[in-house]
Scaffold this motif. Structure first.
Motif, PDB file in Angstrom:
ATOM      1  N   VAL A 150       0.837  -1.209   0.000  1.00  0.00           N
ATOM      2  CA  VAL A 150       0.000   0.000   0.000  1.00  0.00           C
ATOM      3  C   VAL A 150       0.866   1.250   0.000  1.00  0.00           C
ATOM      4  CG1 VAL A 150      -1.647   1.324   1.387  1.00  0.00           C
ATOM      5  CG2 VAL A 150      -2.004  -1.127   1.035  1.00  0.00           C
ATOM      6  N   VAL A 151       1.921   1.252   0.820  1.00  0.00           N
ATOM      7  CA  VAL A 151       2.815   2.417   0.881  1.00  0.00           C
ATOM      8  C   VAL A 151       3.479   2.651  -0.467  1.00  0.00           C
ATOM      9  CG1 VAL A 151       4.962   3.274   1.907  1.00  0.00           C
ATOM     10  CG2 VAL A 151       3.190   2.271   3.363  1.00  0.00           C
ATOM     11  N   VAL A 152       3.914   1.592  -1.129  1.00  0.00           N
ATOM     12  CA  VAL A 152       4.561   1.733  -2.442  1.00  0.00           C
ATOM     13  C   VAL A 152       3.576   2.301  -3.457  1.00  0.00           C
ATOM     14  CG1 VAL A 152       5.539   0.422  -4.385  1.00  0.00           C
ATOM     15  CG2 VAL A 152       6.323  -0.023  -2.051  1.00  0.00           C
ATOM     16  N   VAL A 153       2.368   1.796  -3.467  1.00  0.00           N
ATOM     17  CA  VAL A 153       1.362   2.281  -4.417  1.00  0.00           C
ATOM     18  C   VAL A 153       1.023   3.744  -4.131  1.00  0.00           C
ATOM     19  CG1 VAL A 153      -1.053   2.028  -5.136  1.00  0.00           C
ATOM     20  CG2 VAL A 153       0.404   0.008  -4.916  1.00  0.00           C
ATOM     21  N   LEU A 154       0.813   4.102  -2.872  1.00  0.00           N
ATOM     22  CA  LEU A 154       0.496   5.498  -2.528  1.00  0.00           C
ATOM     23  C   LEU A 154       1.643   6.434  -2.903  1.00  0.00           C
ATOM     24  CD1 LEU A 154      -1.348   5.152   0.902  1.00  0.00           C
ATOM     25  CD2 LEU A 154      -2.326   5.739  -1.312  1.00  0.00           C
ATOM     26  N   THR A 155       2.873   5.979  -2.677  1.00  0.00           N
ATOM     27  CA  THR A 155       4.030   6.807  -3.048  1.00  0.00           C
ATOM     28  C   THR A 155       4.078   6.991  -4.560  1.00  0.00           C
ATOM     29  OG1 THR A 155       5.231   5.953  -1.126  1.00  0.00           O
ATOM     30  CG2 THR A 155       6.539   6.993  -2.853  1.00  0.00           C
ATOM     31  N   ALA A 156       3.833   5.935  -5.297  1.00  0.00           N
ATOM     32  CA  ALA A 156       3.858   6.033  -6.765  1.00  0.00           C
ATOM     33  C   ALA A 156       2.768   6.970  -7.255  1.00  0.00           C
ATOM     34  CB  ALA A 156       3.700   4.641  -7.372  1.00  0.00           C
ATOM     35  N   THR A 188       1.361   9.430  -5.563  1.00  0.00           N
ATOM     36  CA  THR A 188       1.726  10.793  -5.146  1.00  0.00           C
ATOM     37  C   THR A 188       2.778  11.376  -6.080  1.00  0.00           C
ATOM     38  OG1 THR A 188       1.255  10.198  -2.857  1.00  0.00           O
ATOM     39  CG2 THR A 188       2.558  12.183  -3.210  1.00  0.00           C
ATOM     40  N   VAL A 189       3.790  10.615  -6.405  1.00  0.00           N
ATOM     41  CA  VAL A 189       4.838  11.084  -7.323  1.00  0.00           C
ATOM     42  C   VAL A 189       4.221  11.379  -8.684  1.00  0.00           C
ATOM     43  CG1 VAL A 189       6.915  10.371  -8.571  1.00  0.00           C
ATOM     44  CG2 VAL A 189       6.734   9.966  -6.112  1.00  0.00           C
TER      45      VAL A 189
END
Length: 108
Positions: free
Chosen positions: A90-96, A98-99
């Motif tokens: 989830v953190v990886v997807v949210l970071t992607a 957001t970027v």
């Protein structure tokens, strides 16, 4: 037919040692014969052996079952390993996302 007999000891001390050794061998032979004739003790010994084997097998099966249960619980949906992996995903997807949104706004 000639048989060779051991020569008897001539010294008194040697004769007494020979008698003691003969008595010890005779006692060992008598004990071995008594053990073979004691059916109850033989049966008890066999029961003890089978009991030990059964306990060993039970311990092996229990150990394998515990290992399998722990392995299954580590991959179960509610386990900490699975929850931790889901959280990282989830953190990886949210970071992607957001970027991607920041880059898209800067291009406008």
């Amino acid at each position: 037919m000639s048989s060779t007999q051991p020569t008897p000891p001539t010294d008194r001390a040697e004769l007494e040692r020979d008698i003691v050794e003969t008595r010890e061998r005779l006692a060992q032979t008598a004990d071995a014969l008594a053990a073979k004739a004691d059916v109850k003790a033989q049966a008890q010994h066999k029961v003890d052996d089978l009991k030990a084997q059964a306990q060993h097998k039970v311990a092996d099966v229990k150990e394998r079952a515990v290992t399998q249960v722990h392995g299954a619980s580590d991959s179960a949906p509610g386990s900490p390993k699975v929850q931790g992996g889901a959280l990282v995903g989830v953190v990886v997807v949210l970071t992607a996302v957001t970027v991607w949104l920041v880059v898209r706004r800067k291009r406008r």
